[in-house]
Enzyme design. Structure first.
Site, PDB file in Angstrom:
ATOM      1  CE1 TYR A 158      -4.481  -0.681  -0.128  1.00 43.05           C
ATOM      2  CE2 TYR A 158      -3.246  -2.880   0.507  1.00 43.05           C
ATOM      3  CZ  TYR A 158      -4.471  -2.190   0.068  1.00 43.05           C
ATOM      4  OH  TYR A 158      -5.491  -2.950  -0.430  1.00 43.05           O
ATOM      5  NE  ARG A 169      -2.758  -0.051  -4.935  1.00 39.85           N
ATOM      6  CZ  ARG A 169      -3.837  -0.865  -4.498  1.00 39.85           C
ATOM      7  NH1 ARG A 169      -4.031  -1.816  -3.521  1.00 39.85           N
ATOM      8  NH2 ARG A 169      -5.096  -0.201  -4.933  1.00 39.85           N
ATOM      9  CG  HIS A 223     -13.132  -1.245  -3.921  1.00 41.06           C
ATOM     10  ND1 HIS A 223     -12.410  -1.827  -5.109  1.00 41.06           N
ATOM     11  CD2 HIS A 223     -14.160  -1.861  -3.695  1.00 41.06           C
ATOM     12  CE1 HIS A 223     -13.267  -2.791  -5.244  1.00 41.06           C
ATOM     13  NE2 HIS A 223     -14.360  -2.651  -4.569  1.00 41.06           N
ATOM     14  CB  CYS A 236      -8.447   1.209  13.510  1.00 39.49           C
ATOM     15  SG  CYS A 236      -8.119  -0.210  14.583  1.00 39.49           S
ATOM     16  CB  CYS A 254     -10.644   0.734  17.736  1.00 37.37           C
ATOM     17  SG  CYS A 254      -9.759   2.192  16.808  1.00 37.37           S
ATOM     18  CB  CYS A 280     -18.892  -1.141   8.119  1.00 37.68           C
ATOM     19  SG  CYS A 280     -18.378   0.524   8.042  1.00 37.68           S
ATOM     20  CB  CYS A 333     -19.439  -0.166   3.860  1.00 31.24           C
ATOM     21  SG  CYS A 333     -18.062  -0.446   4.743  1.00 31.24           S
TER      22      CYS A 333
HETATM   23  P1  OAD Z   1      -8.911  -4.784 -13.236  1.00 34.97           P
HETATM   24  O1  OAD Z   1      -7.256  -4.782 -13.044  1.00 34.97           O
HETATM   25  O2  OAD Z   1      -9.366  -6.339 -12.715  1.00 34.97           O
HETATM   26  O3  OAD Z   1      -9.160  -4.372 -14.637  1.00 34.97           O
HETATM   27  C1  OAD Z   1      -8.919  -3.291 -15.365  1.00 34.97           C
HETATM   28  C2  OAD Z   1      -9.425  -3.078 -16.558  1.00 34.97           C
HETATM   29  O4  OAD Z   1      -8.996  -2.016 -17.398  1.00 34.97           O
HETATM   30  C3  OAD Z   1      -9.347  -4.469 -17.380  1.00 34.97           C
HETATM   31  O5  OAD Z   1     -10.638  -4.974 -18.029  1.00 34.97           O
HETATM   32  C4  OAD Z   1      -8.520  -3.646 -18.693  1.00 34.97           C
HETATM   33  O6  OAD Z   1      -8.604  -4.287 -20.050  1.00 34.97           O
HETATM   34  C5  OAD Z   1      -8.892  -2.234 -18.539  1.00 34.97           C
HETATM   35  N1  OAD Z   1      -7.645  -1.275 -18.933  1.00 34.97           N
HETATM   36  C6  OAD Z   1      -6.526  -1.487 -19.051  1.00 34.97           C
HETATM   37  N2  OAD Z   1      -6.025  -0.378 -19.753  1.00 34.97           N
HETATM   38  C7  OAD Z   1      -7.005   0.683 -19.851  1.00 34.97           C
HETATM   39  C8  OAD Z   1      -7.217   1.760 -20.539  1.00 34.97           C
HETATM   40  N3  OAD Z   1      -6.050   2.557 -20.930  1.00 34.97           N
HETATM   41  N4  OAD Z   1      -8.463   2.161 -20.707  1.00 34.97           N
HETATM   42  C9  OAD Z   1      -9.382   1.667 -20.406  1.00 34.97           C
HETATM   43  N5  OAD Z   1      -9.478   0.430 -19.821  1.00 34.97           N
HETATM   44  C10 OAD Z   1      -8.390  -0.161 -19.659  1.00 34.97           C
HETATM   45  O7  OAD Z   1      -9.274  -3.661 -12.172  1.00 34.97           O
HETATM   46  P2  OAD Z   1     -10.580  -3.212 -11.363  1.00 34.97           P
HETATM   47  O8  OAD Z   1     -11.774  -3.854 -12.559  1.00 34.97           O
HETATM   48  O9  OAD Z   1     -10.514  -1.878 -11.141  1.00 34.97           O
HETATM   49  O10 OAD Z   1     -10.259  -3.939  -5.170  1.00 34.97           O
HETATM   50  O11 OAD Z   1     -10.552  -4.185 -10.210  1.00 34.97           O
HETATM   51  C11 OAD Z   1     -11.568  -4.140  -9.348  1.00 34.97           C
HETATM   52  C12 OAD Z   1     -10.879  -4.444  -7.884  1.00 34.97           C
HETATM   53  O12 OAD Z   1     -10.271  -5.622  -8.068  1.00 34.97           O
HETATM   54  C13 OAD Z   1     -10.126  -3.386  -7.433  1.00 34.97           C
HETATM   55  O13 OAD Z   1     -10.575  -2.083  -6.969  1.00 34.97           O
HETATM   56  C14 OAD Z   1      -9.465  -4.199  -6.322  1.00 34.97           C
HETATM   57  C15 OAD Z   1      -9.096  -5.598  -6.707  1.00 34.97           C
HETATM   58  O14 OAD Z   1      -9.305  -6.251  -6.127  1.00 34.97           O
HETATM   59  C16 OAD Z   1      -9.614  -3.896  -3.944  1.00 34.97           C
HETATM   60  O15 OAD Z   1      -8.548  -3.620  -3.829  1.00 34.97           O
HETATM   61  C17 OAD Z   1     -10.588  -4.046  -2.922  1.00 34.97           C
END
Ligand code: OAD
Length: 276
Positions: A69, A72, A123, A131, A135, A191, A194
């Site tokens: 993290y 990131r 998210h 925390c 808490c 929660c 959320c």
């Molecule tokens: P993913 O990594 O699963 O998907 C990213 C998507 O963006 C894919 O479908 C790619 O094809 C597309 N992509 C890549 N480059 C792009 C661009 N330049 N323009 C448009 N699209 C593009 O990411 P999320 O769907 O955001 O959760 O993932 C959902 C959640 O899974 C995240 O928020 C995270 C993870 O577990 C938590 O951390 C709680």
């Protein structure tokens, strides 16, 4: 029949749509230089990013997850919102009935000026420190980088690191009684924050028909976010997917749109008429 790919037709639909719901994911921030979760770039130090972003991973190895993290946070602070974030923020300002559900925690939509009341961070945010033991402690908008010397991005520190309940004398807690039937959604505590957020989204969705559902840079695989796409479609919304991956067009029909492009490049073009 396949979905439409006509930019001109889509520009007219966005212009005339009064209620628009958008679901964004990591792909929206890809052009800013942030890696997505799945596919190329989904690995961090040989760990699957989706497996690290979980409470289980944190319990197993808090130092490793803190480092993940911290990396990131650092990366997010070193990049800028792209034209896609700005185009969405402008559309949100222009349309009274617009709601954007973002799965992104990178802070780029807020930095692009997306109105807070038209953005739900499903998210959370990398800059809200909460925390883990629940808490209730939460510190909002902490942009300190690094948070502590061990999380210094250049640091070579590696991994390996570092209950509650009331006393109600309810008969169902007596182990001699049979286990009662419990509805996980209705009967158990959740929660309040959320739940409140999702209730607000649900209330917005129920308020009236959704004309257009934008699905931008997300694989739409993670719930509850993913559920809103099918729900909007069942309620009559046209769905527009913006994603370079052809598989993301699955389930679309001829009322829908598919733009197999980088979100940062095409969103300003797609919204240009509505924003004029
Ligand atoms: P993913 O990594 O699963 O998907 C990213 C998507 O963006 C894919 O479908 C790619 O094809 C597309 N992509 C890549 N480059 C792009 C661009 N330049 N323009 C448009 N699209 C593009 O990411 P999320 O769907 O955001 O959760 O993932 C959902 C959640 O899974 C995240 O928020 C995270 C993870 O577990 C938590 O951390 C709680």
């Amino acid at each position: 029949m396949p979905p439409s790919t006509s930019v001109q037709d889509f520009q007219d639909i966005v212009t005339s749509s009064d209620r628009i719901l958008a679901l964004c994911g990591a792909g929206l921030s890809a052009a800013s230089g942030l890696p997505t979760f799945r596919g190329a770039g989904g690995l961090w130090r040989n760990h699957d990013a989706t497996a690290l972003a979980t409470p289980d991973a944190f319990e197993d190895d808090p130092a490793l997850v803190w480092l993940f993290y911290a990396w990131r946070r650092h990366l997010s602070l070193t990049v800028e919102p792209n034209a896609g974030h700005y185009a969405l923020a402008e559309l949100a300002k222009k349309k009274e009935n617009f709601l954007c559900l973002s799965q992104n925690v990178d802070g780029l939509s807020p930095r692009a000026g997306h109105p807070e009341d038209k953005l739900r961070l499903l998210h959370g945010s990398l800059f809200d420190i909460k925390c883990f033991d629940e808490c209730g402690y939460i510190e909002k908008n902490n942009h300190k980088d690094p948070l502590c010397p061990a999380l210094e991005p250049a640091s070579s520190v590696n991994s390996s690191a570092a209950g509650s309940g009331g006393s109600h004398k309810l008969p169902l807690l007596d182990p001699k009684n049979p286990v009662p039937k419990i509805d996980v959604k209705k009967d158990l505590p959740h929660c309040p924050q959320c739940k409140h957020g999702l209730l607000q989204v649900d209330a917005w969705v129920r308020r009236g028909p959704i004309a257009l559902m934008l699905v931008i840079g997300t694989g739409a695989q993670v719930y509850p976010a993913a559920g809103y796409v099918g729900r909007a479609k069942r309620m009559g919304a046209r769905v527009a997917v913006i994603n370079p991956d052809p598989e993301s067009a699955e389930g679309l029909d001829d009322r829908d749109f598919f733009f197999q492009s980088d979100a940062a490049e095409i969103l300003p073009q797609l919204f240009s008429k509505a924003l004029a």
